[in-house]
Write a protein that holds these residues in place. Structure first.
Motif, PDB file in Angstrom:
ATOM      1  N   ASP A  22      20.884   7.463  25.910  1.00  0.00           N
ATOM      2  CA  ASP A  22      20.913   8.711  26.646  1.00  0.00           C
ATOM      3  C   ASP A  22      21.878   8.810  27.818  1.00  0.00           C
ATOM      4  N   LEU A  23      23.162   8.598  27.586  1.00  0.00           N
ATOM      5  CA  LEU A  23      24.088   8.647  28.421  1.00  0.00           C
ATOM      6  C   LEU A  23      24.315  10.068  29.088  1.00  0.00           C
ATOM      7  N   LEU A  24      23.990  11.066  28.366  1.00  0.00           N
ATOM      8  CA  LEU A  24      23.811  12.550  29.088  1.00  0.00           C
ATOM      9  C   LEU A  24      22.830  12.497  30.034  1.00  0.00           C
ATOM     10  N   GLY A  25      21.673  11.780  30.008  1.00  0.00           N
ATOM     11  CA  GLY A  25      20.655  12.016  30.942  1.00  0.00           C
ATOM     12  C   GLY A  25      20.791  10.951  32.089  1.00  0.00           C
ATOM     13  N   ASP A  26      22.004  10.157  32.126  1.00  0.00           N
ATOM     14  CA  ASP A  26      22.041   9.357  33.295  1.00  0.00           C
ATOM     15  C   ASP A  26      22.939  10.248  34.396  1.00  0.00           C
ATOM     16  N   LYS A  27      22.461  10.476  35.452  1.00  0.00           N
ATOM     17  CA  LYS A  27      22.999  11.229  36.549  1.00  0.00           C
ATOM     18  C   LYS A  27      24.295  10.580  36.851  1.00  0.00           C
ATOM     19  N   GLU A  28      24.388   9.289  37.205  1.00  0.00           N
ATOM     20  CA  GLU A  28      25.310   8.325  37.794  1.00  0.00           C
ATOM     21  C   GLU A  28      26.479   8.669  36.762  1.00  0.00           C
ATOM     22  N   ALA A  29      26.267   8.705  35.570  1.00  0.00           N
ATOM     23  CA  ALA A  29      27.502   8.719  34.275  1.00  0.00           C
ATOM     24  C   ALA A  29      27.761  10.261  34.491  1.00  0.00           C
ATOM     25  N   LEU A  30      27.041  11.344  34.634  1.00  0.00           N
ATOM     26  CA  LEU A  30      27.590  12.652  34.732  1.00  0.00           C
ATOM     27  C   LEU A  30      28.417  12.916  35.995  1.00  0.00           C
ATOM     28  N   ASP A  31      27.907  12.398  37.166  1.00  0.00           N
ATOM     29  CA  ASP A  31      28.558  12.280  38.293  1.00  0.00           C
ATOM     30  C   ASP A  31      30.178  11.675  38.262  1.00  0.00           C
ATOM     31  N   LEU A  32      30.083  10.513  37.446  1.00  0.00           N
ATOM     32  CA  LEU A  32      31.333   9.979  37.021  1.00  0.00           C
ATOM     33  C   LEU A  32      32.305  10.855  36.463  1.00  0.00           C
ATOM     34  N   VAL A  33      31.892  11.643  35.197  1.00  0.00           N
ATOM     35  CA  VAL A  33      32.665  12.512  34.599  1.00  0.00           C
ATOM     36  C   VAL A  33      33.244  13.318  35.462  1.00  0.00           C
ATOM     37  N   ARG A  34      32.201  14.230  36.210  1.00  0.00           N
ATOM     38  CA  ARG A  34      32.609  15.369  37.023  1.00  0.00           C
ATOM     39  C   ARG A  34      33.660  14.814  37.874  1.00  0.00           C
ATOM     40  N   SER A  35      33.558  13.643  38.585  1.00  0.00           N
ATOM     41  CA  SER A  35      34.574  13.200  39.640  1.00  0.00           C
ATOM     42  C   SER A  35      35.812  12.776  38.739  1.00  0.00           C
ATOM     43  N   TYR A  36      35.661  12.384  37.703  1.00  0.00           N
ATOM     44  CA  TYR A  36      36.997  12.048  36.771  1.00  0.00           C
ATOM     45  C   TYR A  36      37.868  13.439  36.630  1.00  0.00           C
ATOM     46  N   TYR A  37      37.304  14.189  36.216  1.00  0.00           N
ATOM     47  CA  TYR A  37      37.784  15.397  35.846  1.00  0.00           C
ATOM     48  C   TYR A  37      38.491  16.402  36.949  1.00  0.00           C
ATOM     49  N   ALA A  38      37.923  15.944  38.260  1.00  0.00           N
ATOM     50  CA  ALA A  38      38.288  16.463  39.715  1.00  0.00           C
ATOM     51  C   ALA A  38      39.889  15.793  39.946  1.00  0.00           C
ATOM     52  N   ILE A  39      40.180  14.581  39.372  1.00  0.00           N
ATOM     53  CA  ILE A  39      41.407  13.928  39.857  1.00  0.00           C
ATOM     54  C   ILE A  39      42.577  14.676  38.919  1.00  0.00           C
ATOM     55  N   PRO A  40      43.742  14.643  39.748  1.00  0.00           N
ATOM     56  CA  PRO A  40      44.819  15.371  38.973  1.00  0.00           C
ATOM     57  C   PRO A  40      45.072  14.556  37.714  1.00  0.00           C
ATOM     58  N   GLU A  41      45.675  15.379  36.765  1.00  0.00           N
ATOM     59  CA  GLU A  41      45.728  14.734  35.142  1.00  0.00           C
ATOM     60  C   GLU A  41      46.593  13.476  35.513  1.00  0.00           C
ATOM     61  N   ASN A  42      47.860  13.434  35.930  1.00  0.00           N
ATOM     62  CA  ASN A  42      48.541  12.485  35.902  1.00  0.00           C
ATOM     63  C   ASN A  42      48.048  11.029  36.399  1.00  0.00           C
ATOM     64  N   GLN A  43      47.179  11.240  37.319  1.00  0.00           N
ATOM     65  CA  GLN A  43      46.274   9.957  38.089  1.00  0.00           C
ATOM     66  C   GLN A  43      45.303   9.703  37.105  1.00  0.00           C
ATOM     67  N   ARG A  44      44.759  10.739  36.748  1.00  0.00           N
ATOM     68  CA  ARG A  44      43.549  10.658  35.684  1.00  0.00           C
ATOM     69  C   ARG A  44      44.037   9.706  34.476  1.00  0.00           C
ATOM     70  N   ARG A  45      45.026   9.898  33.983  1.00  0.00           N
ATOM     71  CA  ARG A  45      45.418   9.232  32.724  1.00  0.00           C
ATOM     72  C   ARG A  45      45.538   7.681  33.164  1.00  0.00           C
ATOM     73  N   ARG A  46      46.196   7.546  34.310  1.00  0.00           N
ATOM     74  CA  ARG A  46      46.288   6.130  34.945  1.00  0.00           C
ATOM     75  C   ARG A  46      45.046   5.362  35.104  1.00  0.00           C
ATOM     76  N   LEU A  47      44.176   6.164  35.635  1.00  0.00           N
ATOM     77  CA  LEU A  47      42.734   5.497  35.858  1.00  0.00           C
ATOM     78  C   LEU A  47      42.258   5.307  34.364  1.00  0.00           C
ATOM     79  N   PHE A  48      42.131   6.319  33.517  1.00  0.00           N
ATOM     80  CA  PHE A  48      41.729   6.017  32.075  1.00  0.00           C
ATOM     81  C   PHE A  48      42.408   4.467  31.719  1.00  0.00           C
TER      82      PHE A  48
END
Length: 127
Positions: free
Chosen positions: A91-117
């Motif tokens: 139930d990854l989609l049911g995990d609030k922490e995981a969803l918050d992480l995804v939301r935060s991840y996509y708020a990062i500028p793309e070039n920095q997001r790629r490096r974080l990935f």
């Protein structure tokens, strides 16, 4: 006991609501019901009628099919232990922490997001 489909659809409602940073109250107001009803829908305690699901889909700006995505996999995985499935919770989609992480991840500028990935991939290979 709630039906598996009602639980799945409710989780998908909650998942989308979290992703768009909408409260239960805000969704309820857009749909024209009380927030307690949204709570019941999200837990699967109450079934969502077709017309209400239509309203919720419009409020959350997704097609109705969104709420049924992954339903077959959920049914297949119902009896399996999480350890059997590559270490990722069912139930990854049911995990609030995981969803918050995804939301935060996509708020990062793309070039920095790629490096974080790339960093996350290296760290997961080490562990």
């Amino acid at each position: 006991m709630p039906h598996q489909v009602d639980v799945h659809v409710g989780k998908r409602v909650r998942h989308r609501r979290w992703l768009v940073a909408m409260t239960q109250q805000q969704l309820a107001e857009r749909v024209g019901i009380k927030f307690q009803q949204i709570q019941k829908y999200e837990t699967g305690a109450n079934r969502i009628s077709a017309s209400r699901l239509w309203d919720i889909a419009e409020a959350l700006e997704v097609p109705i099919s969104f709420f049924f995505e992954g339903l077959q996999e959920t049914a297949k995985d119902a009896g399996k232990d999480t350890a059997e499935k590559s270490g990722v919770p069912v139930d990854l989609l049911g995990d609030k922490e995981a969803l918050d992480l995804v939301r935060s991840y996509y708020a990062i500028p793309e070039n920095q997001r790629r490096r974080l990935f790339d960093l996350a991939r290296v760290l997961s290979d080490v562990a």
